[in-house]
Design an enzyme around this catalytic site. Sequence first.
Site, PDB file in Angstrom:
ATOM      1  N   ASN A 107      -1.815   4.748   1.999  1.00  0.00           N
ATOM      2  CA  ASN A 107      -2.353   6.105   1.994  1.00  0.00           C
ATOM      3  C   ASN A 107      -2.372   6.610   3.438  1.00  0.00           C
ATOM      4  O   ASN A 107      -1.996   5.895   4.372  1.00  0.00           O
ATOM      5  CB  ASN A 107      -3.745   6.146   1.344  1.00  0.00           C
ATOM      6  N   ARG A 108      -2.790   7.841   3.623  1.00  0.00           N
ATOM      7  CA  ARG A 108      -2.705   8.442   4.958  1.00  0.00           C
ATOM      8  C   ARG A 108      -3.547   7.676   5.980  1.00  0.00           C
ATOM      9  O   ARG A 108      -3.115   7.458   7.115  1.00  0.00           O
ATOM     10  CB  ARG A 108      -3.153   9.904   4.889  1.00  0.00           C
ATOM     11  N   LYS A 109      -4.741   7.251   5.583  1.00  0.00           N
ATOM     12  CA  LYS A 109      -5.603   6.495   6.495  1.00  0.00           C
ATOM     13  C   LYS A 109      -4.949   5.174   6.889  1.00  0.00           C
ATOM     14  O   LYS A 109      -4.927   4.798   8.069  1.00  0.00           O
ATOM     15  CB  LYS A 109      -6.958   6.263   5.837  1.00  0.00           C
ATOM     16  N   ASP A 133      -3.189   2.645  -7.468  1.00  0.00           N
ATOM     17  CA  ASP A 133      -2.651   1.699  -8.442  1.00  0.00           C
ATOM     18  C   ASP A 133      -1.723   2.411  -9.424  1.00  0.00           C
ATOM     19  O   ASP A 133      -0.665   1.895  -9.791  1.00  0.00           O
ATOM     20  CB  ASP A 133      -3.783   1.023  -9.217  1.00  0.00           C
TER      21      ASP A 133
END
Length: 509
Positions: free
Chosen positions: A222-224, A291
């Site tokens: 994800n972006r983080k 997921d």
Amino acid sequence: MSDPSAKTVEQEQPVAAQSPASLLSAIDRFREVRVLVVGDFILDRFINGVIERISPEAPIPVLHGRGETSTLGGAGNVVSNIVSLGGTALPIAAIGNDAAGRAVVATLENQGVDTSAIVVDAARMTSCKSRFSALNQQVLRFDEEEIRPLSPEERRMLVERFRKYLPLCDIVLLSDYGKGMLLDGVAAELIGLCGASGKRVIVDPKGRDFSRYAGATAVSPNRKELGEAVGRAVANDDEVVDAARHLIGAHGFDFVLATRSEKGMSVVSADNARHIPTQAREVFDVSGAGDTVIASFALSLAAGLDRHAAATVANAAAGVVVGKRGTARVSAEELVAALFRSDATAHTERSVVDLETAEQIVAAWRREGLSIAFTNGCFDILHAGHVSLIRQSRANADRLILGLNSDDSVRRLKGEARPVNNAQDRAFVLSALAAVDLVVVFDEDTPLRLIERLMPDVLVKGADYTIDTVVGADIVQAAGGRVVLARLVDGKSTTGMIERINGSGANAR
């Protein structure tokens, strides 16, 4: 010569430009795909209740329990999504011989998943996360887990089972939740085995160090996670592309699939990048959305889509699941509806399915408690009598399946001059009727095989039959179902229409 470092960034094309037929065919092929899933399996518990007072023992609220449910989290949720979408998941993991571990295995088996490759070790604790909520507001989360690498024996058994099952799968997923399953070089060893056997491997990563996944086909941070992996902030499109290409260059990935919350997702390779806007209409809960993304993306790749089309499918799946509360799954039907919510033609095409797909859809309807009616015919030239039969059939149940004779079947029954319209055209017209939920074409002279496999609650034929002459009546009645004889519309038949048309032509000459 073009500059290999030049950045090509494309905005994702509308679904209609990607051939709805190819996407629909790929989703139907999900049931042929086998996905090997390795990672951290977690039991997610949800305890609901009400808070009406403060405890006299301490200044804390007292939760009065009103019910409890449990689902699979972590790699288990990946497996659940693969199964829900129609694919076959082969899970490999090490779990404890504890209550949570037994619940994980039981849940997998209830979903029809083969659990023979799961290593059960009494010395290991199965991760369990308990969420306590009142009035849909979470008030406490209680985690029971022990983060540690696999023991030498656990690792030996896991790798041994991975080697055994690898030739049987179409694609591999590593779902890393940082609980220990893929630590200490396990991920690298499995990726190496995939490379040696020519299997694609997609990794849902955890932590800052992506070198442990070197050589994987792709990672899906994800972006983080993407920002942490490169040590700098990642926000806009250019920063996502730069970060992804840094990882590609450093670790040999073919591409990066970056999920970006409300901004959708990005598919970045060394020479191309495509950004896909989110499809979510209303976000309730992002639990488990990653997921769903990796499950639907891997299924799409293995079903023959390229990575950009696969990302479009995964983005639509994520849009569905974030609209549900709690760790959730998405079905193939929900996925198709999300992909083509503004494309009526694609919706119509979708309701024409083969028998195997119809069985899956019927099973889903039954889980929802819906009743199912079935009728059949040639429906060569659609007329008022046909429409009346279809409407009466639908009025007897929540869903209607229409069995349609194939062209060869019609010729055997009606003669070489029939059908006037081929099966594809007949099915397309019928599926556009609001009363029809599924159309299944059959090649036999009778729909007996369809009735035996789909086992409708209500079997409908015209009143020119008697119950004892309706094909499949005995089977449906023996199973507790009903046979309904529908009222006929006088003077309406395809044969009569054809005769009138031919007569008008003769008079015109």
